[in-house]
Design a protein around this motif. Structure first.
Motif, PDB file in Angstrom:
ATOM      1  N   ALA A  67      51.284  39.754  43.757  1.00 11.27           N
ATOM      2  CA  ALA A  67      51.279  41.211  43.837  1.00 11.27           C
ATOM      3  C   ALA A  67      51.937  41.867  42.626  1.00 11.27           C
ATOM      4  O   ALA A  67      51.893  43.088  42.488  1.00 11.27           O
ATOM      5  N   THR A  98      48.641  40.072  39.321  1.00  5.80           N
ATOM      6  CA  THR A  98      47.355  40.747  39.447  1.00  5.80           C
ATOM      7  C   THR A  98      46.510  40.572  38.182  1.00  5.80           C
ATOM      8  O   THR A  98      45.282  40.441  38.253  1.00  5.80           O
ATOM      9  N   LEU A 138      44.629  42.918  46.065  1.00  6.26           N
ATOM     10  CA  LEU A 138      45.874  43.189  45.345  1.00  6.26           C
ATOM     11  C   LEU A 138      45.599  43.554  43.887  1.00  6.26           C
ATOM     12  O   LEU A 138      46.283  44.398  43.304  1.00  6.26           O
ATOM     13  N   ALA A 139      44.584  42.909  43.304  1.00  7.12           N
ATOM     14  CA  ALA A 139      44.275  43.112  41.891  1.00  7.12           C
ATOM     15  C   ALA A 139      43.280  44.243  41.658  1.00  7.12           C
ATOM     16  O   ALA A 139      42.876  44.484  40.516  1.00  7.12           O
TER      17      ALA A 139
END
Length: 271
Positions: A10, A15, A47-48
């Motif tokens: 995260a 990321t 998350l990315a």
């Protein structure tokens, strides 16, 4: 395909690594790892900002490694966490790429012990460009010799916790090695007050912090009537992630040992 696990999934580097692993030849992102409560989503792609990829985010590295055969872990966390991850990877037979900085003698020793059982790439900077700068500084120091004063200046964002940066320390060490000097005695990290004249053997390492600077490093070779500067300026974290992905592909299947990006890039010869 090599299964890759990204710790700190995260975070800013985590990321970026998730994004850079998409489409990487021979590599498959198998899982991300985050501390409980740190991840807003359960999928590494979300998350990315890539949308759902079907890649789970686990709350421990042990859980992420379950069921994976000979995976590689990419770790940009902290020196304490990286040492613990190295020990777990050694127990599980997983290759490891570490980009964390700020290692103490104790945490570095733990990584070295793990490297007796698994292949580990440990580098303060995974950027291919920075490692080219390491090679250039080594060669410049050899050519110029003791007739030039050596100073290293680095600048990073205001949230970086360790100082000087691992890259700045390595640049100073590379110069010291080429000049047959002892980093433990000849590196000078700050000057304040009446410190006397600069000695011929010292290598200065100075630190700046501010704003959102990704990373800037300059090595000065200062002689009588001329100055040579070798600089690298990072404008994004992508180059660090791309180097780490390259290291992950390289380290898979290697014999146990502690490697660095000079090994990955084939720069070890001539050192």
């Amino acid at each position: 395909m090599i299964d890759v696990v990204v710790t700190g999934a995260a975070g800013r580097m985590g990321t970026t690594l998730v994004r850079c692993l998409q489409g990487a030849e021979g590599l498959r992102l198998a899982a991300g790892v985050e501390r409980p409560g740190q991840a807003r989503f359960e999928d590494a792609g979300e998350l990315a900002g890539l949308g759902r990829l079907g890649v789970p985010v686990k709350d421990s590295l042990a859980a992420a490694l379950d069921g994976l055969a000979r995976p590689v872990v990419i770790d940009f966390t902290s020196h304490e966490a990286s040492a613990a991850h190295a020990e777990l990877c050694a127990a599980r037979g997983a290759g490891l790429v570490i980009g964390s900085t700020g290692f103490t003698p104790e945490t570095k020793a733990r990584v070295q012990a793990a490297a007796a059982r698994i292949p580990v790439v440990l580098s303060p900077n995974m950027s291919v460009g920075v490692n080219a700068v390491f090679a250039l500084v080594r060669e410049a120091a050899r050519i110029l010799g003791d007739g030039y004063d050596v100073e290293v200046l680095e600048m990073h964002h205001n949230r970086k916790k360790d100082a000087p940066s691992g890259t700045a320390l390595r640049l100073a060490e590379v110069a010291a090695e080429a000049l047959s000097r002892d980093p433990r005695q000849d590196l000078v990290y700050a000057r304040h007050g009446l410190v006397g004249e600069r000695t011929k053997r010292e290598i200065g390492v100075q630190t700046l912090r501010g704003g959102d600077v990704v990373g800037e490093h300059t090595v000065f070779f200062v002689g009588e009537g001329e100055r040579i500067e070798i600089s690298h300026r990072a404008t994004s974290r992508d180059q660090f992630a791309r180097g780490a992905v390259r290291a992950a592909a390289w380290v898979a299947g290697r014999p146990p040992g502690l490697y660095d990006m000079f090994d990955v890039l084939g720069l070890r010869s001539g050192r």
